[in-house]
Design an enzyme around this catalytic site. Structure first.
Site, short mmCIF file in Angstrom:
data_model
loop_
_atom_site.label_atom_id
_atom_site.label_comp_id
_atom_site.label_asym_id
_atom_site.label_seq_id
_atom_site.Cartn_x
_atom_site.Cartn_y
_atom_site.Cartn_z
N ALA A 1 0.82 -1.21 0.00
CA ALA A 1 0.00 0.00 0.00
C ALA A 1 0.85 1.25 0.00
CB ALA A 1 -0.92 0.01 1.22
N ASN A 2 0.22 2.37 -0.31
CA ASN A 2 0.85 3.68 -0.17
C ASN A 2 0.45 4.27 1.17
OD1 ASN A 2 1.60 3.39 -2.84
ND2 ASN A 2 1.04 5.46 -3.38
N ARG A 3 1.23 5.20 1.63
CA ARG A 3 0.85 5.96 2.81
C ARG A 3 -0.16 7.01 2.41
NH1 ARG A 3 4.28 5.37 7.14
NH2 ARG A 3 6.33 4.82 6.38
N SER A 4 -1.36 6.90 2.92
CA SER A 4 -2.37 7.93 2.65
C SER A 4 -3.47 7.81 3.68
CB SER A 4 -2.96 7.75 1.25
OG SER A 4 -4.11 8.56 1.10
#
Ligand code: CTP
Ligand code: CA
Length: 228
Positions: free
Chosen positions: A33-36
């Protein structure tokens, strides 16, 4: 129910917003995942609804309440996000604030990967569809106003300019997400607005809610796509 008072400049318009990360499964218990946090995208959906728009928010996994007044479609992966975006079209304005994972594991195992004598597993990746580019480059049914985000850690302006050309969107909201900026997960954001014609507008550091309100004001303005 109390109705939010004030002008409703987006009344009658359909605004589509993507927000949050995507999760790309590695196996049943792990993902990439991305950091968001989804804070900026959700704030934009809320601000557009408050401005009178019909809002569809396509959101990856976030720990946020649904913004008032928006229809929320929850997805997990980039491919699910693309399908939900396509199902939500047509739209008058599309804002792509999601931090989409660029790659996904080539084959997500149906069983949990176990540690073993062979050492760590190799993780083969394949590229995810680019949701923003695929919508911005549609020949039929392209929203008249397509807005992208650019998350950069260096050379923010140069990378954002290249991105606007590559993706075919009308406007890019660029932000510096280097660790020092505190944007990721924080409540404030410092953005540059870059138009298709190369114009640049620098906004002061603002609460993400205020960034959202100003952006929505801009989207409602008649010449919003052209020259910021
Ligand atoms: N985006 C998207 N689908 C993807 C990747 C990105 O819709 N698969 C959108 C994001 O929501 C954002 C814009 O494209 O509006 C730019 O995302 P960003 O990650 O900054 O750019 P990329 O094109 O993925 O390039 P890179 O990560 O290599 O900088
Ligand atoms: Ca990316």
């Amino acid at each position: 129910l109390e109705r939010r008072a004030g002008p409703r400049p987006l009344a009658g318009r359909h605004v589509l917003v993507t927000s949050g990360p995507t999760h790309e499964p590695v196996d049943p218990v792990r993902y990439l995942a991305n950091r968001s946090s989804g804070k900026q995208g959700h704030a934009i959906a809320a601000a557009a609804a408050a401005a009178g728009a019909r809002v569809t928010l396509v959101s990856g996994p976030v720990a946020l309440p649904d913004p008032p007044g928006a229809v929320v479609v929850r997805v997990e992966t980039a491919r699910e996000m693309l399908a939900a975006v396509e199902a939500a079209l047509p739209a008058d304005v599309a804002v792509f604030a999601a931090a989409v994972a660029d790659w996904r594991p080539a084959a997500a195992g149906s069983q949990k990967l176990k540690k073993g004598a062979e050492g760590p597993p190799g993780l083969a990746l394949v590229e995810n569809p680019d949701i923003l580019a695929s919508v911005a480059r549609r020949s039929a049914g392209r929203p008249p106003l397509v807005v992208g985000f650019a998350a950069e850690t260096t050379d923010v302006l140069a990378h954002a300019r290249a991105k606007i050309a590559r993706k075919g969107c009308d406007l890019i909201v660029a932000n510096d997400v280097s660790a020092a900026s505190g944007v990721m997960g924080g409540d404030r954001n410092t953005v540059l607005l870059i138009g298709r014609d190369g114009s640049v507008e620098t906004w002061p550091t603002l609460d993400k809610d205020e960034v959202a309100r100003r952006l929505v004001e801009r989207l409602a303005a008649p010449a919003s796509g052209a020259a910021p």
